[in-house]
Design a protein around this motif. Structure first.
Motif, PDB file in Angstrom:
ATOM      1  N   LEU A   1       7.616  -3.281   0.583  1.00 59.79           N
ATOM      2  CA  LEU A   1       6.173  -3.480   0.354  1.00 59.79           C
ATOM      3  C   LEU A   1       5.408  -2.165   0.489  1.00 59.79           C
ATOM      4  CD1 LEU A   1       5.481  -6.866   2.179  1.00 59.79           C
ATOM      5  CD2 LEU A   1       5.221  -6.396  -0.260  1.00 59.79           C
TER       6      LEU A   1
ATOM      7  N   TYR B   1       6.568   0.804  -0.191  1.00 60.47           N
ATOM      8  CA  TYR B   1       6.837   1.526  -1.434  1.00 60.47           C
ATOM      9  C   TYR B   1       5.928   1.014  -2.557  1.00 60.47           C
ATOM     10  CZ  TYR B   1       9.118   2.942  -5.739  1.00 60.47           C
ATOM     11  OH  TYR B   1       9.352   3.442  -6.993  1.00 60.47           O
ATOM     12  N   LYS B   2       5.839  -0.311  -2.695  1.00 63.38           N
ATOM     13  CA  LYS B   2       4.992  -0.907  -3.737  1.00 63.38           C
ATOM     14  C   LYS B   2       3.526  -0.534  -3.522  1.00 63.38           C
ATOM     15  CE  LYS B   2       4.165  -3.540  -7.262  1.00 63.38           C
ATOM     16  NZ  LYS B   2       4.538  -3.134  -8.602  1.00 63.38           N
TER      17      LYS B   2
ATOM     18  N   VAL C   1      -0.986  -6.768  -1.325  1.00 66.79           N
ATOM     19  CA  VAL C   1       0.255  -6.249  -0.747  1.00 66.79           C
ATOM     20  C   VAL C   1       0.103  -6.076   0.764  1.00 66.79           C
ATOM     21  CG1 VAL C   1       1.861  -4.291  -0.731  1.00 66.79           C
ATOM     22  CG2 VAL C   1       1.010  -5.181  -2.895  1.00 66.79           C
TER      23      VAL C   1
END
Length: 184
Positions: free
Chosen positions: A46, A48-49, A79
């Motif tokens: 998450l 990274y996203k 996120v």
């Protein structure tokens, strides 16, 4: 005459088997620890996203419309809320089902982390799901031209189911707690 103990009775043998079985059951709670560790790794995914979404938002900010900026920020919030949801599950689940966490060595330890019981965990999970669902509905309304009416109706309907479920769960928990205290 020898001093040998009396032969074990079937009752004491049954007790030993029962205790052994209970020990295995009790120690099986540690099988959940890898699940919580896996959820911690999912937080890295998450993160990274989140970084990718943030970089895209920053790179396209000068040419983007206001609605695109708002949609980008809503995606970041989405996120972030999902990450919060994972943390709630990790800490509450570990504390409730595996082992107590000693916050004594951590003065900045959030108070809620060691005080969320199963009912509180359900409430926090449902509240997070409602917030995430609300963001999805808001994103759809911000981008309403690209959604067909059926998909929008489904988003709203699912969101309402989450809201109503959360309200019913909160009411049932409240009524259950008042019954425990002798209330009506």
């Amino acid at each position: 005459m020898t001093d040998q103990p009396d032969p074990p009775t079937s009752s004491s043998a049954t007790k030993r088997v029962e205790r052994g079985f209970e020990t295995v059951l009790f120690n099986s709670r540690w099988l959940m620890a890898p699940f919580y560790f896996g959820l911690v790794i999912s937080l890295l995914v998450l993160l990274y996203k989140f970084v990718v979404l943030l970089a895209e938002l920053i790179l396209h900010a000068t040419l983007a419309k206001e609605s695109d900026i708002i949609l980008g920020v809503l995606s970041l919030i989405d996120v972030s809320l999902t990450g919060n949801l994972v943390l709630i599950v990790v800490f509450s689940g570990y504390e409730n089902f595996v082992s107590r966490i000693d916050p004594g060595d951590h003065p900045d330890w959030p108070e809620w982390m060691t005080k969320v019981d199963f009912a509180g965990l359900k409430q926090k999970l449902l509240a997070s799901i409602v917030a995430i669902s609300a963001i999805q509905v808001l994103k759809a309304f911000m981008n309403i031209d690209s959604y067909d009416q059926t998909k929008l109706a489904w988003l709203i309907g699912i969101h309402l189911v989450f809201v109503i479920s959360t309200l019913i769960m909160a009411l049932s928990d409240r009524w259950g707690h008042s019954d425990d205290k002798g209330g009506h």
